[in-house]
Scaffold this active site. Structure first.
Site, PDB file in Angstrom:
ATOM      1  CB  THR A  34     -13.639  22.994   0.767  1.00 35.77           C
ATOM      2  OG1 THR A  34     -14.680  22.854   2.167  1.00 35.77           O
ATOM      3  CG2 THR A  34     -12.725  24.063   1.160  1.00 35.77           C
ATOM      4  CG  ASP A  89     -14.615  17.790  -1.433  1.00 33.61           C
ATOM      5  OD1 ASP A  89     -14.469  18.731  -1.984  1.00 33.61           O
ATOM      6  OD2 ASP A  89     -14.399  17.309  -0.446  1.00 33.61           O
ATOM      7  CB  ALA A  91      -9.653  15.090  -5.725  1.00 32.99           C
ATOM      8  N   GLY A 103      -7.037  17.957   0.063  1.00 33.85           N
ATOM      9  CA  GLY A 103      -6.443  18.755   1.160  1.00 33.85           C
ATOM     10  C   GLY A 103      -5.791  20.053   0.844  1.00 33.85           C
ATOM     11  N   GLY A 105      -6.996  22.584  -0.092  1.00 36.40           N
ATOM     12  CA  GLY A 105      -7.684  23.798   0.686  1.00 36.40           C
ATOM     13  C   GLY A 105      -7.544  23.573   2.081  1.00 36.40           C
ATOM     14  CD  GLU A 111     -12.228  18.657   1.538  1.00 36.41           C
ATOM     15  OE1 GLU A 111     -12.273  19.832   0.842  1.00 36.41           O
ATOM     16  OE2 GLU A 111     -10.978  18.168   1.561  1.00 36.41           O
ATOM     17  CE  LYS A 129      -7.489  19.833  -9.716  1.00 34.56           C
ATOM     18  NZ  LYS A 129      -8.760  20.064  -9.020  1.00 34.56           N
TER      19      LYS A 129
HETATM   20  C1  5RP Z   1      -9.695  21.156  -0.338  1.00 34.93           C
HETATM   21  C2  5RP Z   1      -9.632  19.960  -1.428  1.00 34.93           C
HETATM   22  C3  5RP Z   1     -10.127  20.386  -2.719  1.00 34.93           C
HETATM   23  O1  5RP Z   1     -11.032  19.555  -3.048  1.00 34.93           O
HETATM   24  C4  5RP Z   1      -8.859  20.228  -3.475  1.00 34.93           C
HETATM   25  O2  5RP Z   1      -8.045  21.192  -3.039  1.00 34.93           O
HETATM   26  C5  5RP Z   1      -9.186  20.775  -5.014  1.00 34.93           C
HETATM   27  O3  5RP Z   1      -9.365  22.132  -5.143  1.00 34.93           O
HETATM   28  P1  5RP Z   1      -9.987  22.991  -6.301  1.00 34.93           P
HETATM   29  O4  5RP Z   1     -11.390  22.619  -6.697  1.00 34.93           O
HETATM   30  O5  5RP Z   1      -9.969  24.271  -6.046  1.00 34.93           O
HETATM   31  O6  5RP Z   1      -8.881  22.444  -7.379  1.00 34.93           O
HETATM   32  O7  5RP Z   1      -9.230  18.803  -1.049  1.00 34.93           O
HETATM   33  O8  5RP Z   1      -9.324  20.414   0.908  1.00 34.93           O
END
Ligand code: 5RP
Length: 229
Positions: A34, A89, A91, A103, A105, A111, A129
């Protein structure tokens, strides 16, 4: 963040996503993350499905499920899955030793189940990141509403300055009907120990420390793709 930066970051997110999708093979059960980075991977997988790739997918959130379906990806229930071949996914933070905070999101529980089921758990990120130590990003903690005050107090005792997550003025509610506490532990010296302590709190469904769950991180930085495994 300025537009230039955001464009650069999106270019990196997409590049990492395209690299990760190369690991998906015909017949795979694929775990879908997500967030904005995972979305690039979902779009690319959708494109490959229209070109004939045969996969089924487990979605880590309602949003991801809707997105994946809109691209023609077949979704399966997670509850009967014994394993997932490969998951992709994003992070919020990662270290060289592949410890993560996730998390941002709010999808951390599903996840984490998906990462735990995955034979090959791939994390995709832009260069922003990567950290030396986790903890500049607060640790998301999903809590069953009934246990909110108890969990909040226990997390505080562990040194986490905690805040109930809001969405505008309302309390943020997860796909599982729970709350999120965002806990600031400062820079975390021993993430595995902290994860263990958090795991012992009753009423705490999941926390965003992902320790030993990641096979590789694919990070895009400028024109380079770096793989940490
Ligand atoms: C959602 C997550 C996402 O992977 C994390 O927040 C990174 O989001 P983005 O790709 O929009 O930077 O853990 O629960």
């Amino acid at each position: 963040m300025g537009n230039m930066n955001k464009n650069q970051q999106d270019t990196e997110k997409r590049a990492a996503a395209l690299e990760a999708v190369k690991f998906v093979k015909d017949g795979d059960v694929v775990g879908l993350g997500t967030g904005s980075t995972a979305t690039f991977a979902i779009k690319e997988l959708g494109q490959k499905v229209t070109e004939g790739l045969k996969i089924t997918a487990a979605a880590s959130s309602v949003k991801t499920e809707e997105l994946a379906r809109s691209f023609g990806i077949q979704i399966v229930d997670i509850q009967n899955l014994g394993f997932i071949d490969v998951s992709i996914d994003g992070a919020d933070e990662f270290t060289q030793t592949l410890d993560l905070i996730k998390g941002g999101g709010g999808a951390l529980f599903r996840e984490k189940i998906i990462a735990s089921l995955s034979k090959n758990s791939i994390i995709i990120t832009d260069a922003s990141k990567k950290v030396e130590k986790l903890g500049a990003f607060t640790v998301p903690i999903e809590v069953i509403p009934l246990a909110f005050q108890y969990v909040f107090d226990q997390v505080t005792k562990l040194g986490g300055k905690s805040k109930l997550r809001k969405k505008d003025v309302e309390t943020f509610i997860t796909d599982n009907g729970n709350y999120i506490i965002d806990a600031d532990f400062g820079l975390i010296d021993a993430p595995q120990e902290l994860a263990r302590s958090l795991n012992q709190i009753d009423g705490l469904l999941a926390h965003g420390l992902f320790i030993g769950l990641t096979s590789k991180v694919i990070m895009s930085s400028g024109n380079e793709i770096l793989v940490f495994e």
